[in-house]
Design an enzyme around this catalytic site. Structure first.
Site, PDB file in Angstrom:
ATOM      1  N   CYS A 180       1.721  -3.107  16.024  1.00  0.00           N
ATOM      2  CA  CYS A 180       1.709  -2.806  14.588  1.00  0.00           C
ATOM      3  C   CYS A 180       1.143  -3.972  13.778  1.00  0.00           C
ATOM      4  O   CYS A 180       1.599  -5.109  13.915  1.00  0.00           O
ATOM      5  CB  CYS A 180       3.129  -2.482  14.129  1.00  0.00           C
ATOM      6  SG  CYS A 180       3.270  -2.265  12.346  1.00  0.00           S
ATOM      7  N   CYS A 226       6.791  -5.636  16.103  1.00  0.00           N
ATOM      8  CA  CYS A 226       6.353  -4.702  17.144  1.00  0.00           C
ATOM      9  C   CYS A 226       4.909  -5.068  17.520  1.00  0.00           C
ATOM     10  O   CYS A 226       4.084  -5.328  16.639  1.00  0.00           O
ATOM     11  CB  CYS A 226       6.431  -3.258  16.644  1.00  0.00           C
ATOM     12  SG  CYS A 226       8.100  -2.798  16.149  1.00  0.00           S
ATOM     13  N   CYS A 269       6.874  -7.225   7.502  1.00  0.00           N
ATOM     14  CA  CYS A 269       7.993  -6.738   8.318  1.00  0.00           C
ATOM     15  C   CYS A 269       8.357  -7.820   9.330  1.00  0.00           C
ATOM     16  O   CYS A 269       7.479  -8.500   9.864  1.00  0.00           O
ATOM     17  CB  CYS A 269       7.591  -5.456   9.057  1.00  0.00           C
ATOM     18  SG  CYS A 269       8.945  -4.737  10.032  1.00  0.00           S
ATOM     19  N   GLU A 285       0.826  -1.198   0.000  1.00  0.00           N
ATOM     20  CA  GLU A 285       0.000   0.000   0.000  1.00  0.00           C
ATOM     21  C   GLU A 285       0.859   1.245   0.000  1.00  0.00           C
ATOM     22  O   GLU A 285       1.948   1.252   0.576  1.00  0.00           O
ATOM     23  CB  GLU A 285      -0.820   0.070   1.280  1.00  0.00           C
ATOM     24  CG  GLU A 285      -1.773  -1.042   1.446  1.00  0.00           C
ATOM     25  CD  GLU A 285      -2.209  -1.111   2.894  1.00  0.00           C
ATOM     26  OE1 GLU A 285      -2.941  -2.035   3.207  1.00  0.00           O
ATOM     27  OE2 GLU A 285      -1.805  -0.249   3.678  1.00  0.00           O
ATOM     28  N   CYS A 327      -0.424   3.317   6.527  1.00  0.00           N
ATOM     29  CA  CYS A 327       0.902   2.811   6.228  1.00  0.00           C
ATOM     30  C   CYS A 327       1.163   1.519   6.953  1.00  0.00           C
ATOM     31  O   CYS A 327       1.669   1.502   8.063  1.00  0.00           O
ATOM     32  CB  CYS A 327       1.949   3.852   6.602  1.00  0.00           C
ATOM     33  SG  CYS A 327       1.905   5.226   5.480  1.00  0.00           S
ATOM     34  N   CYS A 370       3.627   8.292   1.412  1.00  0.00           N
ATOM     35  CA  CYS A 370       4.158   7.375   2.427  1.00  0.00           C
ATOM     36  C   CYS A 370       4.399   6.024   1.758  1.00  0.00           C
ATOM     37  O   CYS A 370       3.459   5.356   1.335  1.00  0.00           O
ATOM     38  CB  CYS A 370       3.128   7.259   3.550  1.00  0.00           C
ATOM     39  SG  CYS A 370       3.596   6.110   4.835  1.00  0.00           S
TER      40      CYS A 370
END
Ligand code: SAH
Ligand code: SF4
Length: 386
Positions: A157, A154, A150, A125, A371, A143
């Site tokens: 997130c 975290c 990832c 995205e 994001c 962005c």
């Protein structure tokens, strides 16, 4: 599956979900796009090599570079300064865009979000947020994502819960910016933030390559000062970045003022605790002369009490640092956003203690929401069924 209520609300706020299935007039079916390498991944020497192989003079490569990265052409036919035979030969070897636009949504406030399917099927995205500067200049901040997923995990997130699918290439990063640039040549992106899906410094070469490409005078020629790279805190890469001679803004995702708390939110802190991260960030600031931005997502009852502000103020230098307080966008993790009055009290305590601090405005919140916070499930739910 993990869902993101904040993100879903964001998508539901969109007034115009557009099923735009590739704007490029040389569009080819998804299966076929994966066969040809993307021309945007070639730097100038590589383009020179291709042009030479095709028996054309080497200056054609510069023309091609300018068309791709400066004029942001959306099809081979638009590169009218190249002979038709060269365009045909190139189009037989390379695709011109890095992926296919799956959907674009436009929010009431003008924020635009694009979902792009890459050659190997991963979806990423990108968001563009229009704004007006204090001086009245029109801005468009894009962005970008640097990875599909990832690995940093975290806890707050949504992207961190996906795991890492793969790194993006330079072409795939810059094409996220170009996608918006092609749409409206009169209102091109003016700022780029590396705050989408993924950890930019875990994909170091492509991140630095994309920064240089976006700033290339023969390309979009964006000022590096209008580019921000955000990191969860990979210390060796921060040290390396300080020596690149770049003028970008470095953002450090801090989110906690103690190791104990940061360990519980960001597993990367166990490898690079605050005692090494903050000195690395300070060294970056001193070496580059650029103010470092410390990102701090306010999680209700977790990190937003005044005692945290006091500790934060004890941790950060006053020189060349700025604290960016981010309202939390709810995911289905167990966190809640800090109420606005507490966020203001937190900011005021920091400023009373001599730190520069601001609360990211709600449009910035849209950025965070968009994001990397969305899961495929949300995307599917938001697509038109017809
Ligand atoms: N991986 C990099 C850059 C992408 S994340 C990094 O972590 O810095 C960009 C920013 O969004 C980071 O500061 C991140 O902590 C923050 N973020 C992640 N999830 C969020 C959420 N649900 N609400 C608000 N901000 C979030
Ligand atoms: Fe990765 Fe950044 Fe999300 Fe952490 S906050 S999981 S580093 S994208």
């Amino acid at each position: 599956m993990v869902t993101s209520t904040g993100a879903r609300a964001y998508f539901e706020g969109m007034v115009r979900p557009l099923p735009l299935l590739n704007l490029s007039d040389d569009a080819v079916p998804v299966g076929a796009t994966s066969v040809l390498p993307c021309v945007l991944d070639l730097d100038l020497p590589a383009l020179q090599g291709v042009v030479a192989e095709l028996g054309e003079p080497v200056y054609r490569a510069k023309q091609l570079f300018r068309a791709l990265h400066g004029r942001l052409v959306g099809s081979w036919d638009e590169i009218t300064d190249l002979p038709a035979r060269l365009r045909t030969a190139l189009s037989g070897r390379h695709r011109l865009q890095s992926g296919d636009l799956v959907i674009q949504a436009v929010s009431r406030d003008g924020t635009r979000k694009r979902l792009v399917s890459l050659a190997e099927g991963q979806e990423i995205e990108t968001v563009a947020i229009p704004a007006t500067s204090p001086e009245g200049a029109k801005r468009l901040s894009v962005c970008v994502s640097t990875q599909a997923g990832c690995a940093m995990a975290c806890t707050f997130c949504a992207t961190g819960r996906m795991g890492l699918a793969r790194n993006l290439t330079v072409g795939e990063v810059v094409d996220q910016v170009y996608g918006f640039g092609r749409e409206d040549p009169a209102a091109r992106p003016t700022h780029v933030v590396f705050m989408g899906m993924g950890e930019p410094l875990a994909n170091y070469a492509a991140t630095v390559g994309a920064v240089r490409r976006l700033a290339d005078p023969d390309g979009m020629a964006l000022s590096q000062r209008r580019i921000t790279v955000s990191t969860s805190g990979l210390v060796p890469q921060i040290e390396r970045l300080a020596d690149e001679g770049l003028e970008i803004t470095l953002a450090i995702s801090l989110h906690a003022p103690t190791d104990e708390l940061r360990d519980s939110l960001m597993p990367i802190n166990r490898r690079f605790p605050l005692g090494v991260l903050i000195p690395a960030a300070c060294a970056y600031a001193e070496k580059t002369g650029r103010r470092v931005s410390y990102e701090y997502v306010l999680l209700h009852g977790v990190n937003g009490q005044l005692e945290h502000a006091d500790r934060l103020a004890g941790l950060l230098p006053r020189r060349l640092s700025h604290v960016n307080l981010i309202p939390y966008n709810a995911t289905d993790a167990e966190y809640q956003p800090t109420p606005p009055h507490q966020a203001r009290a937190f900011r005021d305590r920091l400023t009373d203690l001599g730190l520069s601090a601001t609360i990211r405005a709600s449009r910035g919140r849209d950025i965070a929401a968009a994001c990397g916070q969305l899961k495929a499930e949300n995307r599917r739910a938001s697509r038109p069924t017809a």
